[in-house]
Design a protein around this motif. Structure first.
Motif, short mmCIF file in Angstrom:
data_model
loop_
_atom_site.label_atom_id
_atom_site.label_comp_id
_atom_site.label_asym_id
_atom_site.label_seq_id
_atom_site.Cartn_x
_atom_site.Cartn_y
_atom_site.Cartn_z
N GLY A 381 1.09 -1.11 -0.16
CA GLY A 381 -0.12 0.20 0.57
C GLY A 381 1.09 1.30 -0.58
N SER A 382 2.10 0.83 0.49
CA SER A 382 3.17 2.64 0.28
C SER A 382 3.61 2.57 -0.78
CB SER A 382 4.07 2.52 1.70
OG SER A 382 3.66 2.47 3.04
N SER A 383 3.92 1.40 -1.93
CA SER A 383 4.00 1.38 -2.88
C SER A 383 3.65 2.37 -3.42
CB SER A 383 4.51 -0.45 -3.33
OG SER A 383 3.34 -0.72 -3.76
N GLU A 384 4.43 2.34 -4.74
CA GLU A 384 4.28 2.99 -6.42
C GLU A 384 2.86 2.80 -6.75
OE1 GLU A 384 3.94 7.42 -8.08
OE2 GLU A 384 5.47 6.55 -5.74
N LYS A 387 0.08 2.29 -4.32
CA LYS A 387 -0.83 3.44 -3.23
C LYS A 387 -2.21 3.36 -3.69
CE LYS A 387 1.76 7.05 -5.53
NZ LYS A 387 2.58 8.09 -4.46
N ASN A 388 -2.84 3.93 -4.47
CA ASN A 388 -3.62 4.03 -5.16
C ASN A 388 -4.68 3.07 -5.69
OD1 ASN A 388 -2.89 6.76 -5.18
ND2 ASN A 388 -1.84 6.26 -7.09
#
Length: 482
Positions: A381-384, A387-388
């Protein structure tokens, strides 16, 4: 029902126009009969061209399109204004082992995909059922036994081929996760966790993993501990399950409330089952604190059955097969939680038992509490790239799921089920921090999206819907329409 004659639809594939005297069963097969009536027309496309023609027909005749994969979404209404697009012919499964991906057709079921992959030494994220559509599972994020290893199903989507109705015209798009097109990126992000009714997904590409990387015994056998308690020992079962929380490592755990099936010594009696799975060698499993609790005699003294098994990867979902049968009135609901204590588990069981006691027509109902390690999901969820995505529950690693299955389909049975769901949610949320967040694959009908997504995500979903389907061609819970 008052049918308005429709013009013919010229296609070489299977096209059916139901007649007033027909039964919905003659034309559609749904897991739940709730909210299902005769559609205006059923199309079983064989090609993309068939799909495009069917969509244009729906546009020209004021019909709303329902896309059917596994048919397991009880919240999707089928009405006299529905063009029912049955994707059962889209069964392609193309594994690319070098790229570690599999591209599946829009009608592939999870069991079909999983058996195909495991036969070739691979696996991917799937839910706890072999009978649901892969695409449909992803649209609501996709929760299953491999969450601890690889996050949610939607976290493993690499791309889609989708047919949309944006800008007043039918378009086919191939969208990869690396797309730099902002509008395409928004659509793919919505598909991954909030994608119900945004278009027809013809194919979907998922990441796959080699079974050998898990170092399982006999190459593909999962260490699993299964403990069955009588309902009278609910506190023992609850204490055992609570001892496993929070889940850490390559494991999954589940607690199931149900009733003994026919053919058992006490059919219809309440039972509670604890299941723990370890995705690694048995020696590592039995050396873990996870297994220590599952094997402890202090917890299992009052169990009716306690077995340690070696389950082939390909058969991980076989135990849920009885719940896959189509028919009857089924209502699903679920709540994501951060933590769960013994008293809440006991209260949930007591509510389940009160609903089903002495009610044979409800004996297939169940409550499932699943738990996993959410470390990987939070990292993704924090990855580029991810994350969206519309997965909003990464900080919660427990899912409390309710299914009321009544063999008697009626308004009263649906109302009773909804009242039960509200009570179960209230119990689940006792002492819970943060807002209630439900599971998008178990949408209620009619849906209140604020129960599933925070406000900014609801706005984002509406924006994607207005951009990619402004005319409302596809049924979607993001629009106040049926």
């Amino acid at each position: 029902m008052n049918f308005t004659p429709l013009p013919p639809l010229s296609l070489s594939c299977d096209v059916r126009f139901p007649e007033a005297a027909d039964s919905p069963h003659d034309h559609v097969s749904r897991w739940s009969e709730t909210y299902v009536s005769l559609p205006a027309v059923v199309v079983v496309p064989q090609t993309e061209a068939d799909i495009v023609t069917a969509l244009q027909y729906a546009v020209d005749n004021g019909l709303r399109v329902v896309v059917a994969g596994g048919g397991h979404a009880p919240f999707v209404p089928v009405t006299a204004k529905t063009l029912y697009l049955d994707m059962r012919q889209f069964k392609s499964i193309i594994l690319k082992d070098i790229e570690s991906t599999v591209t599946i057709g829009g009608g592939v079921l999870t069991g079909e995909l999983f058996s195909s992959l495991t036969a070739r030494g691979f696996y991917t994220t799937v839910p706890n059922s072999n009978a649901v559509g892969v695409v449909g599972a992803v649209l609501g994020s996709g929760n299953g036994p491999f969450n601890s290893l690889h996050g949610f199903m939607a976290d493993n989507v690499d791309g889609i081929r989708i047919i949309t109705f944006a800008n007043g015209k039918i378009e086919v798009r191939d969208i990869h996760i690396s797309t730099k097109n902002a509008e395409e990126h928004a659509l793919l992000s919505a598909i991954c966790g909030g994608g119900h009714g945004l278009g027809v997904i013809v194919t979907m590409t998922l990441h796959v993993y080699r079974v050998t990387e898990l170092s399982l015994d006999n190459n593909d056998h999962i260490w699993q501990r299964r403990i069955v308690f009588p309902g009278s020992a609910i506190r023992d079962a609850a204490t055992l399950f609570a001892s496993l929380l929070p889940i850490k490592g390559p494991v999954s755990a589940a607690l199931l409330f149900g009733r003994s099936p026919p053919g058992t010594p006490r059919p219809g009696s309440p039972i509670v089952m604890v299941i723990g799975s370890f995705f690694g060698p048995a020696t590592a499993a039995e050396a873990s604190t996870f297994a220590t609790d599952l094997l402890a005699s202090d917890y299992t003294a009052n169990a009716a059955l306690a077995v340690t098994e070696s389950v082939p990867m390909a058969k991980i979902n076989e135990s849920t097969a009885p719940f896959n049968a189509h028919g009857g009135s089924k209502t699903l609901d679920a709540t994501f939680l951060r933590e769960l204590d013994v008293d809440r588990i006991v209260a949930l069981f007591e509510q389940f038992n009160a609903l089903t006691e002495g009610r044979p027509e409800l004996y297939m109902s169940y409550t499932l509490i699943a738990a996993w390690d959410n470390t990987v999901a939070e990292e993704l969820g924090s990855s580029e790239a991810r994350k969206n995505n519309f997965i909003v529950t990464r900080d919660r690693s427990i899912l409390q799921l309710n299914m009321v299955w009544s063999s008697k389909t009626s308004t009263n049975s649906e109302q009773e089920a909804q009242a039960h769901m509200r009570k179960m949610k209230e119990i689940s949320m006792r002492g819970e921090t943060g807002p209630l967040v439900s599971f998008a694959n178990n949408l209620a009908f009619p849906a209140s999206l604020s129960d599933y997504y925070p406000g900014h995500k609801v706005e984002g979903l509406l924006a994607v819907k207005k951009l990619w389907d402004p005319a409302g061609l596809f049924w979607s819970p993001s629009m106040d329409i049926e």
